[in-house]
Design a protein around this motif. Structure first.
Motif, PDB file in Angstrom:
ATOM      1  N   GLY A 150      23.735  39.311  56.613  1.00 62.19           N
ATOM      2  CA  GLY A 150      23.048  39.878  55.727  1.00 62.19           C
ATOM      3  C   GLY A 150      23.254  40.786  54.766  1.00 62.19           C
ATOM      4  O   GLY A 150      23.003  41.014  53.684  1.00 62.19           O
ATOM      5  N   VAL A 151      24.533  41.650  55.351  1.00 61.05           N
ATOM      6  CA  VAL A 151      25.081  42.333  54.431  1.00 61.05           C
ATOM      7  C   VAL A 151      26.159  41.753  53.559  1.00 61.05           C
ATOM      8  O   VAL A 151      26.350  41.972  52.409  1.00 61.05           O
ATOM      9  CB  VAL A 151      25.967  43.478  55.446  1.00 61.05           C
ATOM     10  CG1 VAL A 151      26.935  44.256  54.155  1.00 61.05           C
ATOM     11  CG2 VAL A 151      25.096  44.279  56.174  1.00 61.05           C
ATOM     12  N   MET A 152      26.748  40.764  54.036  1.00 57.96           N
ATOM     13  CA  MET A 152      28.145  39.773  53.311  1.00 57.96           C
ATOM     14  C   MET A 152      27.294  38.786  52.550  1.00 57.96           C
ATOM     15  O   MET A 152      27.983  38.609  51.453  1.00 57.96           O
ATOM     16  CB  MET A 152      28.975  39.353  54.357  1.00 57.96           C
ATOM     17  CG  MET A 152      29.666  40.429  55.262  1.00 57.96           C
ATOM     18  SD  MET A 152      30.741  41.461  54.121  1.00 57.96           S
ATOM     19  CE  MET A 152      31.738  40.338  53.484  1.00 57.96           C
ATOM     20  N   ILE A 153      26.108  38.259  52.755  1.00 55.87           N
ATOM     21  CA  ILE A 153      25.765  37.282  51.936  1.00 55.87           C
ATOM     22  C   ILE A 153      24.100  37.424  51.370  1.00 55.87           C
ATOM     23  O   ILE A 153      23.572  37.715  52.100  1.00 55.87           O
ATOM     24  CB  ILE A 153      25.749  35.716  52.777  1.00 55.87           C
ATOM     25  CG1 ILE A 153      27.028  35.392  53.389  1.00 55.87           C
ATOM     26  CG2 ILE A 153      25.324  34.545  51.977  1.00 55.87           C
ATOM     27  CD1 ILE A 153      26.889  34.183  54.278  1.00 55.87           C
ATOM     28  N   LYS A 154      24.173  37.301  50.034  1.00 50.90           N
ATOM     29  CA  LYS A 154      22.936  37.712  49.585  1.00 50.90           C
ATOM     30  C   LYS A 154      22.322  36.548  48.741  1.00 50.90           C
ATOM     31  O   LYS A 154      23.216  35.627  48.124  1.00 50.90           O
ATOM     32  CB  LYS A 154      23.018  38.874  48.513  1.00 50.90           C
ATOM     33  CG  LYS A 154      23.450  40.032  49.166  1.00 50.90           C
ATOM     34  CD  LYS A 154      22.184  40.800  50.201  1.00 50.90           C
ATOM     35  CE  LYS A 154      22.455  42.219  50.672  1.00 50.90           C
ATOM     36  NZ  LYS A 154      21.364  42.621  51.384  1.00 50.90           N
ATOM     37  N   VAL A 194      20.924  31.061  44.865  1.00 53.05           N
ATOM     38  CA  VAL A 194      22.058  30.555  45.054  1.00 53.05           C
ATOM     39  C   VAL A 194      22.495  31.743  46.060  1.00 53.05           C
ATOM     40  O   VAL A 194      22.017  32.791  45.919  1.00 53.05           O
ATOM     41  CB  VAL A 194      23.098  30.638  43.853  1.00 53.05           C
ATOM     42  CG1 VAL A 194      22.712  29.748  42.858  1.00 53.05           C
ATOM     43  CG2 VAL A 194      23.165  31.869  43.236  1.00 53.05           C
ATOM     44  N   SER A 195      23.498  31.293  46.951  1.00 50.33           N
ATOM     45  CA  SER A 195      24.006  32.274  47.878  1.00 50.33           C
ATOM     46  C   SER A 195      25.371  32.929  47.193  1.00 50.33           C
ATOM     47  O   SER A 195      26.183  32.138  46.731  1.00 50.33           O
ATOM     48  CB  SER A 195      24.166  31.500  49.075  1.00 50.33           C
ATOM     49  OG  SER A 195      25.154  30.569  49.228  1.00 50.33           O
ATOM     50  N   ALA A 196      25.782  34.158  47.506  1.00 51.39           N
ATOM     51  CA  ALA A 196      26.555  34.600  46.985  1.00 51.39           C
ATOM     52  C   ALA A 196      27.427  35.679  48.172  1.00 51.39           C
ATOM     53  O   ALA A 196      26.444  36.370  48.659  1.00 51.39           O
ATOM     54  CB  ALA A 196      26.403  35.572  45.734  1.00 51.39           C
ATOM     55  N   THR A 197      28.539  35.350  48.472  1.00 53.43           N
ATOM     56  CA  THR A 197      29.359  36.332  49.567  1.00 53.43           C
ATOM     57  C   THR A 197      30.007  37.608  48.679  1.00 53.43           C
ATOM     58  O   THR A 197      30.703  37.318  47.755  1.00 53.43           O
ATOM     59  CB  THR A 197      30.425  35.264  49.996  1.00 53.43           C
ATOM     60  OG1 THR A 197      29.988  34.370  50.497  1.00 53.43           O
ATOM     61  CG2 THR A 197      31.110  36.281  51.176  1.00 53.43           C
ATOM     62  N   ARG A 198      29.844  38.486  49.502  1.00 56.36           N
ATOM     63  CA  ARG A 198      30.403  39.616  49.040  1.00 56.36           C
ATOM     64  C   ARG A 198      31.831  39.865  49.272  1.00 56.36           C
ATOM     65  O   ARG A 198      32.361  39.507  50.295  1.00 56.36           O
ATOM     66  CB  ARG A 198      29.674  41.151  49.540  1.00 56.36           C
ATOM     67  CG  ARG A 198      28.268  41.343  48.969  1.00 56.36           C
ATOM     68  CD  ARG A 198      27.310  42.340  49.627  1.00 56.36           C
ATOM     69  NE  ARG A 198      26.222  42.487  49.027  1.00 56.36           N
ATOM     70  CZ  ARG A 198      25.622  43.213  48.037  1.00 56.36           C
ATOM     71  NH1 ARG A 198      26.579  43.955  47.293  1.00 56.36           N
ATOM     72  NH2 ARG A 198      24.537  43.345  47.777  1.00 56.36           N
ATOM     73  N   GLY A 199      32.606  40.752  48.624  1.00 57.99           N
ATOM     74  CA  GLY A 199      33.884  41.042  48.955  1.00 57.99           C
ATOM     75  C   GLY A 199      34.882  39.963  48.645  1.00 57.99           C
ATOM     76  O   GLY A 199      34.546  38.911  48.126  1.00 57.99           O
ATOM     77  N   GLY A 200      36.082  40.066  48.828  1.00 58.61           N
ATOM     78  CA  GLY A 200      37.417  39.135  48.460  1.00 58.61           C
ATOM     79  C   GLY A 200      37.825  39.473  47.070  1.00 58.61           C
ATOM     80  O   GLY A 200      37.141  39.829  46.316  1.00 58.61           O
ATOM     81  N   GLU A 201      38.955  38.511  47.019  1.00 62.15           N
ATOM     82  CA  GLU A 201      39.442  38.860  45.553  1.00 62.15           C
ATOM     83  C   GLU A 201      38.812  37.651  44.724  1.00 62.15           C
ATOM     84  O   GLU A 201      38.080  36.683  44.783  1.00 62.15           O
ATOM     85  CB  GLU A 201      40.873  38.130  45.590  1.00 62.15           C
ATOM     86  CG  GLU A 201      41.665  39.002  46.507  1.00 62.15           C
ATOM     87  CD  GLU A 201      43.304  38.549  46.545  1.00 62.15           C
ATOM     88  OE1 GLU A 201      43.538  37.413  45.813  1.00 62.15           O
ATOM     89  OE2 GLU A 201      44.257  39.339  47.043  1.00 62.15           O
ATOM     90  N   VAL A 202      38.778  37.999  43.142  1.00 64.06           N
ATOM     91  CA  VAL A 202      38.110  37.221  42.242  1.00 64.06           C
ATOM     92  C   VAL A 202      39.375  36.036  41.756  1.00 64.06           C
ATOM     93  O   VAL A 202      40.496  36.749  41.219  1.00 64.06           O
ATOM     94  CB  VAL A 202      37.842  38.158  40.896  1.00 64.06           C
ATOM     95  CG1 VAL A 202      37.096  37.247  39.873  1.00 64.06           C
ATOM     96  CG2 VAL A 202      36.730  39.114  41.623  1.00 64.06           C
ATOM     97  N   HIS A 203      38.763  34.891  41.669  1.00 60.19           N
ATOM     98  CA  HIS A 203      39.676  33.778  40.980  1.00 60.19           C
ATOM     99  C   HIS A 203      39.190  33.131  39.868  1.00 60.19           C
ATOM    100  O   HIS A 203      38.008  33.042  39.666  1.00 60.19           O
ATOM    101  CB  HIS A 203      39.820  32.809  42.338  1.00 60.19           C
ATOM    102  CG  HIS A 203      40.458  33.374  43.426  1.00 60.19           C
ATOM    103  ND1 HIS A 203      41.890  33.648  43.595  1.00 60.19           N
ATOM    104  CD2 HIS A 203      39.903  33.837  44.658  1.00 60.19           C
ATOM    105  CE1 HIS A 203      42.041  34.165  44.855  1.00 60.19           C
ATOM    106  NE2 HIS A 203      40.890  34.231  45.499  1.00 60.19           N
ATOM    107  N   ARG A 204      40.204  32.940  39.100  1.00 64.72           N
ATOM    108  CA  ARG A 204      39.774  31.865  37.986  1.00 64.72           C
ATOM    109  C   ARG A 204      39.014  30.693  38.384  1.00 64.72           C
ATOM    110  O   ARG A 204      39.394  29.898  39.242  1.00 64.72           O
ATOM    111  CB  ARG A 204      41.124  31.562  37.165  1.00 64.72           C
ATOM    112  CG  ARG A 204      40.700  30.978  35.679  1.00 64.72           C
ATOM    113  CD  ARG A 204      41.922  30.324  35.149  1.00 64.72           C
ATOM    114  NE  ARG A 204      43.201  30.788  35.319  1.00 64.72           N
ATOM    115  CZ  ARG A 204      43.824  31.905  34.856  1.00 64.72           C
ATOM    116  NH1 ARG A 204      43.012  32.367  33.651  1.00 64.72           N
ATOM    117  NH2 ARG A 204      45.028  32.336  34.827  1.00 64.72           N
TER     118      ARG A 204
END
Length: 259
Positions: free
Chosen positions: A31-35, A54-64
Motif C-alpha cells: 500500500g505504501v510502495m504501489i499507488k 494505472v499502478s505506479a511504484t514509488r522509489g527507484g531510479e528514473v530512466h529514459r
C-alpha cells in the motif's frame, strides 16, 4: 475428541499469528510502495486514455523512456503523467514532435492514420533504449529528408536528417529530467512550461513509475504493462498488420549517445 496435544495446538496458533502478521505487513508495504492513479487527460494518448487507472511504484531510479507520476512544477497540487525523454545533461530538440537527443533522431515507424475525437493523427511506434511505445503526431507528417536547412521549405529546419518545425534546443539541468506526452502536439509538458521557455522535472519530486493499466481504457487493455508491446488504440484494428511489421523492423540503434 482431538488427539492433538496442547503444545501442538499452541505452536499451530503461534504460526497462524506469524503468517497473519506477515500478510498484514505485506499489504501495508504494498500500500505504501504501489499507488493507483487516474489518467486525467489525453496528453498520453495512445498509451493512456482519459479515465484509465494505472499502478505506479514509488522509489527507484528514473530512466529514459518510462512514464512517471510527478507534481506539476508550476502547481504542485496537480499531478502529471509524462514520459521521460531527456536525462541530465542531454540536449533536446523536436522536429514536428519527433525527438532528437544529443543529435540522435529517436527512431520511429509509421503505423498509419488514426483519428481521435474528430482530429486526424498519424500513429507511430517510437523506440528509446528497451522501450517501444505508440505516439500520435498531428498529420499528415511530411517526412522529407534533408542535409541542411536550405533543403527545407518555408519556416522549416533540418535536424536529424528530416525537415519540420523546430522546437528547442533545451539543455536538461543536473538533477532534472525532460518529460513529454505521447500525444506530441497536444500535451502540456517540458517544452511549454515556464511561459514557453521550457523546463524539466526535479528528479527528487518524482512520485512513482507507472507499471501497468489496472482498470478502464480501451477494450482489452486492462492489465497492459507499460514495458510490454504497445496495444493498438480502439477502432484501429485495421492497423494490426502495420503494427506487427513495425515491431519486426526494430532499428539496430535505439539508445541516444551520451552528451
Amino acid at each position: 475428541m482431538s488427539n492433538a496435544s496442547p503444545a501442538r495446538k499452541t505452536r499451530a496458533a503461534q504460526w497462524a499469528y506469524v503468517i497473519l502478521g506477515l500478510l498484514v505487513l505485506i499489504f501495508v508495504v504494498l500500500g505504501v510502495m504501489i499507488k493507483v492513479y487516474k489518467v486525467p487527460s489525453g496528453a498520453m494518448l495512445p498509451t493512456l486514455v482519459p479515465g484509465d487507472h494505472v499502478s505506479a511504484t514509488r522509489g527507484g531510479e528514473v530512466h529514459r523512456g518510462e512514464v512517471i507520476v510527478f507534481p506539476f512544477p508550476e502547481n504542485p497540487e496537480q499531478l502529471f503523467m509524462k514520459r521521460v525523454i531527456g536525462m541530465p545533461g542531454d540536449e533536446i530538440q523536436f522536429v514536428d514532435g519527433r525527438p532528437i537527443i544529443n543529435g540522435f533522431r529517436v527512431p520511429q515507424c509509421r503505423v498509419g492514420r488514426y483519428d481521435w475525437e474528430g482530429q486526424r493523427h498519424e500513429l507511430f511506434l517510437e523506440w528509446i533504449g528497451d522501450h517501444v511505445y505508440g505516439v500520435l503526431l498531428d498529420g499528415p507528417v511530411d517526412g522529407g529528408t534533408c542535409e541542411k536547412d536550405i533543403d527545407c521549405s518555408g519556416m522549416q529546419s533540418c535536424r536529424g536528417g528530416i525537415c519540420g518545425m523546430l522546437q528547442g534546443p533545451w539543455r536538461v539541468p543536473p538533477g532534472e529530467v525532460f518529460v513529454i506526452g505521447d500525444n506530441r502536439m497536444n500535451s502540456h509538458d517540458s517544452r511549454s512550461w515556464k511561459g514557453g521557455i521550457g523546463s524539466g522535472v526535479p528528479i527528487s519530486t518524482v512520485i512513482g513509475h507507472v507499471g501497468r493499466i489496472v482498470m478502464g481504457g480501451f477494450s482489452g487493455r486492462t492489465g497492459t504493462p507499460m514495458d510490454g508491446p504497445p496495444v493498438l488504440p480502439a477502432g484501429a484494428a485495421s492497423l494490426g498488420p502495420a503494427m506487427e511489421k513495425c515491431l519486426k523492423e526494430k532499428p539496430a540503434v535505439t539508445t541516444p549517445p551520451a552528451r
